[in-house]
Motif scaffolding. Sequence first.
Motif, PDB file in Angstrom:
ATOM      1  N   GLY A  69      67.608 -16.584  38.729  1.00 55.32           N
ATOM      2  CA  GLY A  69      67.265 -16.702  40.143  1.00 55.32           C
ATOM      3  C   GLY A  69      67.648 -15.466  40.935  1.00 55.32           C
ATOM      4  N   GLY A  70      68.859 -14.958  40.695  1.00 60.51           N
ATOM      5  CA  GLY A  70      69.268 -13.744  41.381  1.00 60.51           C
ATOM      6  C   GLY A  70      68.407 -12.547  40.994  1.00 60.51           C
ATOM      7  N   THR A  71      68.032 -12.481  39.724  1.00 57.62           N
ATOM      8  CA  THR A  71      67.165 -11.392  39.271  1.00 57.62           C
ATOM      9  C   THR A  71      65.794 -11.479  39.920  1.00 57.62           C
ATOM     10  OG1 THR A  71      68.338 -11.329  37.148  1.00 57.62           O
ATOM     11  CG2 THR A  71      66.177 -10.275  37.242  1.00 57.62           C
ATOM     12  N   ALA A  72      65.257 -12.686  40.031  1.00 55.56           N
ATOM     13  CA  ALA A  72      63.950 -12.853  40.661  1.00 55.56           C
ATOM     14  C   ALA A  72      63.978 -12.444  42.125  1.00 55.56           C
ATOM     15  CB  ALA A  72      63.495 -14.304  40.527  1.00 55.56           C
ATOM     16  N   ARG A  73      65.035 -12.820  42.842  1.00 52.54           N
ATOM     17  CA  ARG A  73      65.138 -12.427  44.250  1.00 52.54           C
ATOM     18  C   ARG A  73      65.289 -10.918  44.393  1.00 52.54           C
ATOM     19  NH1 ARG A  73      69.806 -12.103  47.325  1.00 52.54           N
ATOM     20  NH2 ARG A  73      70.952 -13.483  45.918  1.00 52.54           N
ATOM     21  N   TYR A  74      66.063 -10.318  43.518  1.00 56.26           N
ATOM     22  CA  TYR A  74      66.237  -8.860  43.566  1.00 56.26           C
ATOM     23  C   TYR A  74      64.920  -8.153  43.270  1.00 56.26           C
ATOM     24  CZ  TYR A  74      68.038  -4.223  42.418  1.00 56.26           C
ATOM     25  OH  TYR A  74      68.265  -2.874  42.384  1.00 56.26           O
ATOM     26  N   ALA A  75      64.168  -8.673  42.308  1.00 58.51           N
ATOM     27  CA  ALA A  75      62.881  -8.059  41.973  1.00 58.51           C
ATOM     28  C   ALA A  75      61.900  -8.175  43.132  1.00 58.51           C
ATOM     29  CB  ALA A  75      62.305  -8.716  40.719  1.00 58.51           C
ATOM     30  N   LEU A  76      61.895  -9.306  43.821  1.00 58.57           N
ATOM     31  CA  LEU A  76      61.019  -9.449  44.985  1.00 58.57           C
ATOM     32  C   LEU A  76      61.433  -8.507  46.112  1.00 58.57           C
ATOM     33  CD1 LEU A  76      60.519 -13.334  45.132  1.00 58.57           C
ATOM     34  CD2 LEU A  76      58.812 -11.597  44.548  1.00 58.57           C
ATOM     35  N   GLY A  77      62.733  -8.317  46.260  1.00 58.59           N
ATOM     36  CA  GLY A  77      63.203  -7.387  47.278  1.00 58.59           C
ATOM     37  C   GLY A  77      62.782  -5.955  46.991  1.00 58.59           C
ATOM     38  N   LEU A  78      62.743  -5.584  45.714  1.00 57.76           N
ATOM     39  CA  LEU A  78      62.278  -4.250  45.351  1.00 57.76           C
ATOM     40  C   LEU A  78      60.768  -4.116  45.499  1.00 57.76           C
ATOM     41  CD1 LEU A  78      64.413  -3.447  42.172  1.00 57.76           C
ATOM     42  CD2 LEU A  78      64.776  -2.643  44.511  1.00 57.76           C
ATOM     43  N   ALA A  79      60.048  -5.188  45.145  1.00 58.56           N
ATOM     44  CA  ALA A  79      58.589  -5.135  45.217  1.00 58.56           C
ATOM     45  C   ALA A  79      58.089  -5.171  46.651  1.00 58.56           C
ATOM     46  CB  ALA A  79      57.989  -6.282  44.414  1.00 58.56           C
ATOM     47  N   PHE A  80      58.796  -5.897  47.513  1.00 56.50           N
ATOM     48  CA  PHE A  80      58.384  -6.023  48.919  1.00 56.50           C
ATOM     49  C   PHE A  80      59.568  -5.682  49.820  1.00 56.50           C
ATOM     50  CE2 PHE A  80      56.049  -9.114  46.348  1.00 56.50           C
ATOM     51  CZ  PHE A  80      54.737  -8.712  46.580  1.00 56.50           C
TER      52      PHE A  80
END
Length: 200
Positions: A69-80
């Motif tokens: 979950g933390g990885t997914a949120r971090y990836a979304l923060g980098l993508a957007f």
Amino acid sequence: MRADESGPERDSQGPAYIPGAESEPLPIAPDADEGVRAGSAVPTAAGEGFGSRLRKGVLAAVALGGLLGGTARYALGLAFPTPEATFPLTTFAINVSGSFLLALLLVYVLEIWPPTRYVQPFAAIGFLGSFTTFSTWMVDTNRLLADGHHAAAAFNVFGSLFAGLAATGLGLAIGRIALARRARLAALRGHARRYGWWVR
């Protein structure tokens, strides 16, 4: 004639102190709690046996869910990424979607699926618990206030709350619709649907 306050008459009014006559510990009833030592009112070490009651598999499920979950949120923060002095739309979308998914998941876990062991710790506590974020929400709000965007900061706080509540209600409603549909199908088929090992 009045006796002196420090004389024998005053000393005799209080209880006499006998050296070495300390109070004995109260006896413990035979049916007392096992966590209390015999002959003493002091319990054993606090929390003793707590770790043994926790299943290692459940802890591993929470840890794995939190990592993903933390990885997914971090990836979304980098993508957007959120540009400077703009509304934090990514964090807003993450928290609102997390509220929707959590409500929908809990309907399935508590009312539709059979009793589960790992789904709720993994998905609800681990994944969605680390996917959604309170700290970033507050950091974004503070950044908006520091930049002088008071209206955007207020909308970030209250808009996230109301949107999260609306998303939660929507998730519950969709879950209840799925529950009613499953009940109708089960009545037509004459038996309930069987699920795999992952929901047992």
